[in-house]
Design a protein around this motif. Structure first.
Motif, PDB file in Angstrom:
ATOM      1  N   THR A 238       0.810  -1.213   0.000  1.00 54.80           N
ATOM      2  CA  THR A 238       0.000   0.000   0.000  1.00 54.80           C
ATOM      3  C   THR A 238       0.843   1.263   0.000  1.00 54.80           C
ATOM      4  OG1 THR A 238      -0.093   0.098   2.429  1.00 54.80           O
ATOM      5  CG2 THR A 238      -1.765  -1.209   1.324  1.00 54.80           C
ATOM      6  N   THR A 239       2.157   1.104   0.025  1.00 54.58           N
ATOM      7  CA  THR A 239       3.092   2.227   0.159  1.00 54.58           C
ATOM      8  C   THR A 239       2.690   3.127   1.319  1.00 54.58           C
ATOM      9  OG1 THR A 239       1.908   3.634  -1.438  1.00 54.58           O
ATOM     10  CG2 THR A 239       3.640   2.198  -2.296  1.00 54.58           C
ATOM     11  N   ALA A 240       2.130   2.513   2.344  1.00 55.50           N
ATOM     12  CA  ALA A 240       1.719   3.259   3.533  1.00 55.50           C
ATOM     13  C   ALA A 240       2.732   3.049   4.645  1.00 55.50           C
ATOM     14  CB  ALA A 240       0.341   2.791   3.996  1.00 55.50           C
ATOM     15  N   ARG A 241       2.631   3.859   5.685  1.00 57.07           N
ATOM     16  CA  ARG A 241       3.489   3.710   6.843  1.00 57.07           C
ATOM     17  C   ARG A 241       2.610   3.585   8.082  1.00 57.07           C
ATOM     18  NH1 ARG A 241       8.731   5.231   6.617  1.00 57.07           N
ATOM     19  NH2 ARG A 241       8.697   5.795   8.804  1.00 57.07           N
ATOM     20  N   PRO A 242       2.995   2.710   9.042  1.00 59.32           N
ATOM     21  CA  PRO A 242       2.253   2.685  10.296  1.00 59.32           C
ATOM     22  C   PRO A 242       2.494   3.984  11.045  1.00 59.32           C
ATOM     23  CG  PRO A 242       4.239   1.362  10.456  1.00 59.32           C
ATOM     24  CD  PRO A 242       4.125   1.794   9.022  1.00 59.32           C
ATOM     25  N   PHE A 243       1.634   4.262  12.038  1.00 60.67           N
ATOM     26  CA  PHE A 243       1.822   5.487  12.804  1.00 60.67           C
ATOM     27  C   PHE A 243       3.240   5.556  13.364  1.00 60.67           C
ATOM     28  CE2 PHE A 243      -2.178   6.892  12.034  1.00 60.67           C
ATOM     29  CZ  PHE A 243      -3.214   6.186  12.598  1.00 60.67           C
ATOM     30  N   LEU A 244       3.668   4.470  13.989  1.00 59.00           N
ATOM     31  CA  LEU A 244       5.036   4.329  14.469  1.00 59.00           C
ATOM     32  C   LEU A 244       5.391   2.845  14.344  1.00 59.00           C
ATOM     33  CD1 LEU A 244       4.927   6.374  17.801  1.00 59.00           C
ATOM     34  CD2 LEU A 244       6.204   7.012  15.757  1.00 59.00           C
ATOM     35  N   PRO A 245       6.618   2.495  13.961  1.00 54.21           N
ATOM     36  CA  PRO A 245       6.974   1.071  13.873  1.00 54.21           C
ATOM     37  C   PRO A 245       7.265   0.500  15.257  1.00 54.21           C
ATOM     38  CG  PRO A 245       8.861   2.401  13.257  1.00 54.21           C
ATOM     39  CD  PRO A 245       7.728   3.369  13.506  1.00 54.21           C
ATOM     40  N   LEU A 246       6.357   0.753  16.220  1.00 47.48           N
ATOM     41  CA  LEU A 246       6.610   0.352  17.604  1.00 47.48           C
ATOM     42  C   LEU A 246       6.696  -1.157  17.734  1.00 47.48           C
ATOM     43  CD1 LEU A 246       6.911   1.270  20.543  1.00 47.48           C
ATOM     44  CD2 LEU A 246       4.469   0.907  20.796  1.00 47.48           C
ATOM     45  N   GLY A 247       5.805  -1.881  17.044  1.00 45.21           N
ATOM     46  CA  GLY A 247       5.835  -3.330  17.132  1.00 45.21           C
ATOM     47  C   GLY A 247       7.166  -3.889  16.695  1.00 45.21           C
ATOM     48  N   GLU A 248       7.701  -3.390  15.577  1.00 46.12           N
ATOM     49  CA  GLU A 248       8.990  -3.868  15.080  1.00 46.12           C
ATOM     50  C   GLU A 248      10.119  -3.455  16.016  1.00 46.12           C
ATOM     51  OE1 GLU A 248      11.564  -3.865  10.912  1.00 46.12           O
ATOM     52  OE2 GLU A 248       9.672  -2.776  11.047  1.00 46.12           O
ATOM     53  N   LEU A 249      10.057  -2.240  16.543  1.00 40.47           N
ATOM     54  CA  LEU A 249      11.073  -1.801  17.502  1.00 40.47           C
ATOM     55  C   LEU A 249      11.089  -2.694  18.741  1.00 40.47           C
ATOM     56  CD1 LEU A 249      10.632   2.078  17.337  1.00 40.47           C
ATOM     57  CD2 LEU A 249      12.772   0.859  16.893  1.00 40.47           C
ATOM     58  N   MET A 250       9.899  -2.979  19.270  1.00 39.26           N
ATOM     59  CA  MET A 250       9.831  -3.775  20.487  1.00 39.26           C
ATOM     60  C   MET A 250      10.225  -5.225  20.237  1.00 39.26           C
ATOM     61  SD  MET A 250       9.377  -1.639  22.736  1.00 39.26           S
ATOM     62  CE  MET A 250       9.433  -2.884  24.018  1.00 39.26           C
ATOM     63  N   LEU A 251       9.880  -5.761  19.085  1.00 40.94           N
ATOM     64  CA  LEU A 251      10.278  -7.130  18.761  1.00 40.94           C
ATOM     65  C   LEU A 251      11.796  -7.234  18.723  1.00 40.94           C
ATOM     66  CD1 LEU A 251       9.505  -9.992  17.911  1.00 40.94           C
ATOM     67  CD2 LEU A 251       9.390  -9.175  15.540  1.00 40.94           C
ATOM     68  N   GLY A 252      12.432  -6.279  18.053  1.00 43.07           N
ATOM     69  CA  GLY A 252      13.895  -6.299  18.010  1.00 43.07           C
ATOM     70  C   GLY A 252      14.512  -6.104  19.376  1.00 43.07           C
ATOM     71  N   ALA A 253      13.907  -5.238  20.205  1.00 41.68           N
ATOM     72  CA  ALA A 253      14.461  -4.977  21.542  1.00 41.68           C
ATOM     73  C   ALA A 253      14.386  -6.225  22.413  1.00 41.68           C
ATOM     74  CB  ALA A 253      13.708  -3.819  22.185  1.00 41.68           C
ATOM     75  N   TRP A 254      13.251  -6.903  22.432  1.00 35.38           N
ATOM     76  CA  TRP A 254      13.105  -8.098  23.266  1.00 35.38           C
ATOM     77  C   TRP A 254      13.909  -9.261  22.713  1.00 35.38           C
ATOM     78  CZ3 TRP A 254      10.710  -9.054  27.941  1.00 35.38           C
ATOM     79  CH2 TRP A 254      10.021  -7.973  28.505  1.00 35.38           C
ATOM     80  N   ARG A 255      14.157  -9.288  21.425  1.00 35.83           N
ATOM     81  CA  ARG A 255      15.012 -10.324  20.856  1.00 35.83           C
ATOM     82  C   ARG A 255      16.494 -10.062  21.118  1.00 35.83           C
ATOM     83  NH1 ARG A 255      12.631 -11.163  14.707  1.00 35.83           N
ATOM     84  NH2 ARG A 255      11.412 -13.069  15.106  1.00 35.83           N
ATOM     85  N   GLY A 256      16.812  -8.839  21.519  1.00 35.81           N
ATOM     86  CA  GLY A 256      18.215  -8.490  21.748  1.00 35.81           C
ATOM     87  C   GLY A 256      18.983  -8.239  20.475  1.00 35.81           C
ATOM     88  N   GLU A 257      18.288  -7.815  19.411  1.00 36.40           N
ATOM     89  CA  GLU A 257      18.943  -7.581  18.118  1.00 36.40           C
ATOM     90  C   GLU A 257      19.466  -6.147  18.087  1.00 36.40           C
ATOM     91  OE1 GLU A 257      15.604  -8.470  15.650  1.00 36.40           O
ATOM     92  OE2 GLU A 257      16.063 -10.615  15.562  1.00 36.40           O
ATOM     93  N   THR A 258      20.682  -5.978  18.562  1.00 35.34           N
ATOM     94  CA  THR A 258      21.202  -4.631  18.784  1.00 35.34           C
ATOM     95  C   THR A 258      21.321  -3.839  17.496  1.00 35.34           C
ATOM     96  OG1 THR A 258      22.417  -5.398  20.716  1.00 35.34           O
ATOM     97  CG2 THR A 258      23.124  -3.315  19.741  1.00 35.34           C
ATOM     98  N   ALA A 259      22.045  -4.377  16.501  1.00 32.53           N
ATOM     99  CA  ALA A 259      22.315  -3.609  15.286  1.00 32.53           C
ATOM    100  C   ALA A 259      21.019  -3.239  14.573  1.00 32.53           C
ATOM    101  CB  ALA A 259      23.224  -4.409  14.353  1.00 32.53           C
ATOM    102  N   GLU A 260      20.113  -4.218  14.409  1.00 35.97           N
ATOM    103  CA  GLU A 260      18.881  -3.958  13.678  1.00 35.97           C
ATOM    104  C   GLU A 260      17.985  -2.956  14.410  1.00 35.97           C
ATOM    105  OE1 GLU A 260      20.089  -6.806  14.578  1.00 35.97           O
ATOM    106  OE2 GLU A 260      20.058  -8.294  12.951  1.00 35.97           O
ATOM    107  N   THR A 261      17.876  -3.125  15.746  1.00 37.49           N
ATOM    108  CA  THR A 261      16.992  -2.243  16.512  1.00 37.49           C
ATOM    109  C   THR A 261      17.546  -0.828  16.553  1.00 37.49           C
ATOM    110  OG1 THR A 261      16.336  -4.135  17.852  1.00 37.49           O
ATOM    111  CG2 THR A 261      15.810  -1.951  18.708  1.00 37.49           C
ATOM    112  N   GLU A 262      18.837  -0.692  16.730  1.00 32.21           N
ATOM    113  CA  GLU A 262      19.424   0.648  16.778  1.00 32.21           C
ATOM    114  C   GLU A 262      19.296   1.351  15.430  1.00 32.21           C
ATOM    115  OE1 GLU A 262      23.376   0.068  18.265  1.00 32.21           O
ATOM    116  OE2 GLU A 262      22.745   0.325  20.360  1.00 32.21           O
ATOM    117  N   ALA A 263      19.458   0.592  14.336  1.00 28.62           N
ATOM    118  CA  ALA A 263      19.313   1.204  13.010  1.00 28.62           C
ATOM    119  C   ALA A 263      17.879   1.663  12.783  1.00 28.62           C
ATOM    120  CB  ALA A 263      19.734   0.207  11.925  1.00 28.62           C
ATOM    121  N   LEU A 264      16.902   0.819  13.154  1.00 26.05           N
ATOM    122  CA  LEU A 264      15.496   1.202  12.996  1.00 26.05           C
ATOM    123  C   LEU A 264      15.158   2.382  13.902  1.00 26.05           C
ATOM    124  CD1 LEU A 264      12.689   0.699  11.807  1.00 26.05           C
ATOM    125  CD2 LEU A 264      12.299  -0.987  13.623  1.00 26.05           C
ATOM    126  N   ALA A 265      15.704   2.380  15.125  1.00 19.44           N
ATOM    127  CA  ALA A 265      15.445   3.470  16.055  1.00 19.44           C
ATOM    128  C   ALA A 265      15.993   4.787  15.507  1.00 19.44           C
ATOM    129  CB  ALA A 265      16.064   3.168  17.415  1.00 19.44           C
TER     130      ALA A 265
END
Length: 895
Positions: A621-648
């Motif tokens: 849809t070429t749309a954006r969610p209000f905030l990618p909070l779900g993806e941020l939190m998934l990466g944070a709880w998984r401990g994915e440092t590089a990916e989460t910091e880049a998305l943040a």
């Protein structure tokens, strides 16, 4: 034979080979007018042996007709619509005007096109080409671009030809840029049209001026004249205009009628010519010159011929041509084209035609063609004599433009309406539209005051709409957050002073009153009303515009009152309604909320599956969610440092650009969780403190950033900072009083408590959180208790708590916290057991999601609806899944 173009021909051949092999391809062929795009498409279709070929083309004068381009492409396949899932079939049939129903979501129409092309390709590979995509109506182009982005394994090629800059809908698709011919090929082409010997300097000057453009070589070479300063398309149009000037009046008028008719229907052309008393012989000079060909279809030598003819004609002749076409068009069978030609045939006000144009706009809106509806309404307004009706139609055109995704055009129309002397109601409507444009463009502090002003104007005119607009003003201020500079309280005060809620109140009324009270009288005072709002949205009927419109804010509010059981239920309802209603533009926000809830329950697998759907939705849809909070939190709880910091980092830059302060709080919270999970306490405290604003109005969960600050600051040796954060956290949790709130409070209190008294708070936190679905938070309570026990020398007790925490973290894929627990266990004298990787690790993320959905019992078309894939692609993925897992049926997926 296509001269030269070896690399381009190789691309076409590779595309055809891939499609014949069962793959799918999308391609945008891009270049200036006359560069050879259409010739390359002809080459592609002639080489497509063993494939079914279908073609469509954009026509500049047809851009105002909703789904006209899509009708061209789909017309040969209408007998195959029965093979589509019913929601998709209904959406496509409504869009094409063969069924009555509510306006379809434009993305569901695109999904229906994808499924239709895939269905047709089950018999033989399909090659669909769309020439002059720049002039395809926007509704069609959105649907076709949607389908192009989701092509995978259907044996379908979808190829567009367009100029640069390409339409926004096509940006991001694979592109083949067509440059000018090489000098050797240009000389060879030039030699085919030169009449007699030409001096070498003249030949070289022609080649240099043409810059390898084949059409320029063919058309301008016989009479090159002097070097031109104008751009090549303008020179070409001027060339065609000079050639047309040599023809008689009847010939010029006939080709003008052909240029004004987008259908290319020769029967319609001759009907119109008869009304203008143009003899059939008038076509001969233009046909002999190669400018026009009248056969089964009326075709021009090049689109520039059509545009040159139309642009060169005097206004009176254009109106004459459109009038003849209107008379020749069947008013019953094709009312929209009849109305459009009628509208172009008159110069001054004509209320009868204006009324017909407005009816055509209504029909376009009913089919989902909002951009076309806006064009009909604008022309209707231009032909309207009464100023009030003219302004009303202009405002409605602005609203359609905004909903079609054209905020700039909407603003221009709003300004036009405001200049026309609107009355009070119309001024209020214009203000509301202007405010909504501001919010859509940037969710910053500028939108809320505009919405507040619009609501004030609406109070005496439409109290119900005024209350809805105040809710929009508060939500806009919530997005702006700390960057809103007091806008939140001002919006809340204005709402409380506005019209009262009806009796009984709607769910949205409760939400407005509760939020307004929260930001004026404080959190404890607002809790009862906010809880009633959550229950009303959770348990109320899912009907009316508020059902989907405010569910995202209801999800936020459920966390504000620490009501976790309601959060996933509301988010699930949001996802379901967005899918059922075809509201795919809001689906990313719904999936985002549900993802965040799944992360906190510890179901990271479900959250990862929803992430696949979220990415599919945003890509499709070429749309954006209000905030990618779900993806941020998934990466944070998984401990994915590089990916989460880049998305943040990317998210922070994006929300700062928009002035969306709430987004900065979300980023800070995710980073704090990430660093606390990895035992990086100073970094966690710094992240939490960087956006520690009161109140964190869009936090998931509320004040979660304060809990992270307490833990990070305590373990980093910053007790005063931790104590101050705890005091603010406890003020909210004590008022809320739920097990979730009190469990987080007790865990945080234990961290800042000195001596043996801390133990009762650790145990209380474990008991309270065990009564909630929040498995990750419960495991964190065991972890911090175990760490405390080890520090006070009770190593055996510590190992017991740390084993529970480690097992929970490891089982759920919370790698950062699992490694922290493993280190603590080693310090306490025990080695943690490593967990074997699950066999499903062989699957890609999308394959794992398809496997999960198939295991739940969803059919291939239902899975395709969820993931924006054709059923055929789902079947292809399932075959790969079965092979990787060494199974033969869906029944075995559960194992």
């Amino acid at each position: 034979m296509l001269l030269g173009r070896r690399p381009e021909r190789a691309v076409c051949d590779e595309l055809l080979d891939a499609v014949r092999a069962g793959e799918s391809r999308a391609l945008v062929v891009r270049g200036e007018p006359g560069i050879g795009k259409s010739a390359l498409l002809d080459h592609l279709t002639m080489r497509a042996s063993g494939c079914r070929v279908v073609a469509a083309g954009g026509v500049q004068s047809e851009m105002e007709l909703a789904f006209a381009g899509l009708h061209q492409l789909c017309a040969p396949f209408m007998d195959r619509l029965g093979g589509l899932p019913e929601p998709q079939r209904a959406a496509l049939e409504i869009a094409l005007g063969s069924r009555e129903g509510p306006p379809p979501d434009r993305f569901r129409v695109g999904l229906a096109v994808l499924s239709l092309l895939a269905e047709v390709a089950t018999e033989e590979p399909l090659v669909a080409v769309v020439d002059d995509a720049l002039w395809v109506d926007r509704a069609s182009l959105q649907a076709l671009a949607f389908a192009a982005r989701r092509l995978r394994a259907e044996s379908v090629a979808l190829v567009f030809a367009t100029r640069d800059p390409e339409p926004a809908e096509l940006v991001g698709l694979p592109t083949l840029d067509i440059a000018g011919l090489a000098d050797e090929d240009a000389r060879a082409l030039l030699s085919t049209v030169l009449l007699g010997p030409v001096d070498e300097p003249v030949r070289e000057r022609i080649i240099a001026e043409a810059r390898g453009n084949p059409l320029a070589l063919l058309e301008l070479a016989p009479a090159p004249g002097t070097p031109g300063e104008a751009p090549l398309p303008a020179r070409m149009e001027e060339h065609y205009r000079r050639r047309l000037a040599a023809f008689g009046t009847s010939t010029r008028l006939l080709v003008l009628v052909a240029a004004a008719d987008p259908t290319g229907n020769p029967v319609l052309l001759w009907r119109a010519a008869e009304r203008l008393r143009i003899p059939a012989s008038a076509v001969a000079p233009a046909a002999a010159a190669g400018l026009i060909e009248i056969g089964p279809q009326v075709r021009f030598r090049h689109p520039l011929v059509r545009s040159a003819i139309y642009a060169a004609a005097p206004d009176a002749q254009r109106r004459q041509a459109h009038a003849a076409l209107a008379e020749a068009t069947d008013r019953e069978l094709d009312p929209d084209r009849h109305a459009w030609h009628s509208g172009q045939a008159v110069e001054g006000p004509d209320d009868e035609i204006a009324d017909r144009l407005e009816r055509s706009a209504g029909q376009a809106m009913a089919r989902g063609g909002l951009a076309a509806a806006a064009s009909f309404l604008l022309r209707s307004a231009e032909l309207t004599g009464d100023p009030a009706r003219r302004t009303r139609r202009t405002l409605l055109a602005a609203k359609c433009s905004l909903e079609a995704g054209s905020p700039d055009r909407a603003l221009a129309l709003i300004a036009l309406a405001e200049a026309g002397g609107p009355d009070k109601v119309q001024r209020a409507e214009a203000g509301l539209l202007r405010a909504r444009v501001a919010f859509i463009r940037n969710r910053d502090a500028a939108a809320s005051p505009l919405l507040r002003a619009a609501a004030a104007d609406l109070e005496a005119l439409d109290p119900e709409l005024a209350r809805t607009t105040y809710l929009e003003a508060i939500s806009a201020a919530m997005f702006a957050g700390a960057l809103g500079e007091g806008q939140l309280r001002e919006a809340a005060l204005a709402a409380r002073a506005g019209p009262p809620a009806p009796d009984p109140p709607r769910a949205a009324d409760l939400l407005l009153d509760g939020l307004a009270m929260r930001f004026t009288d404080g959190y404890p005072a607002a809790l009862p009303v906010l809880r009633r709002a959550v229950v009303a949205f959770r348990d109320g009927p899912a009907v009316g515009p508020d059902a989907v419109r405010w569910l995202w804010l209801a999800c936020v509010t459920s966390t504000q009152v620490w009501d976790f059981p309601s959060w996933p239920r509301l988010a699930g309802k949001f996802v379901r309604l967005a899918r059922e209603n075809g509201a795919l533009s809001t689906l990313p926000a719904a999936l985002n909320s549900r993802m965040a809830a799944d992360v906190l329950t510890g179901d990271l697998g479900a959250a990862a599956g929803l992430l696949d759907q979220l990415r599919a939705a945003t890509d499709a849809t070429t749309a954006r969610p209000f905030l990618p909070l779900g993806e941020l939190m998934l990466g944070a709880w998984r401990g994915e440092t590089a990916e989460t910091e880049a998305l943040a980092e990317a998210t922070a830059a994006d929300v700062r650009r928009r002035g969306e302060g709430a987004g900065l709080v979300a980023v800070a919270w995710a980073l704090a969780v990430l660093h606390n999970g990895r035992g990086e306490y100073p970094a966690a405290a710094d992240a939490a403190a960087s956006e520690d604003h009161e109140p964190p109005v869009l936090g998931f969960p509320p004040w979660g950033i304060l809990a992270e600050l307490v833990e990070g600051a305590t373990r980093a040796g910053r007790p005063e900072e931790a104590a101050a954060a705890f005091d603010r956290l406890a003020a909210a949790t004590a008022a809320a009083g739920t097990e979730w709130a009190l469990g987080i409070e007790e865990r945080s209190r234990a961290l800042i408590t000195e001596g043996p008294a801390a133990e009762e708070h650790y145990r209380a936190a474990i008991d309270l959180l065990a009564a909630t679905p929040l498995r990750g938070e419960e495991a964190r309570a065991h972890l911090v208790y175990g760490e405390w026990l080890r520090r006070v020398g009770r190593r055996a007790d510590a190992r017991e708590q740390l084993r529970v925490a480690h097992a929970e973290f490891a089982d759920r894929g919370m790698e950062g916290f699992a490694e922290r627990a493993e280190r603590e266990l080693a310090t306490a004298g025990e080695t943690a057991h490593k967990r074997a990787a699950p066999p499903t690790g062989r699957l890609t993320a999308q394959e794992a999601q398809i496997a999960r959905l198939a295991r739940e019992g969803l059919s291939n078309p239902e899975i395709g609806e969820r993931l924006f894939l054709s059923p055929r692609t789902v079947e292809w993925h399932l075959s790969k899944i079965f092979a990787k897992l060494r199974i033969t049926s869906r029944r075995e997926l559960r194992r």
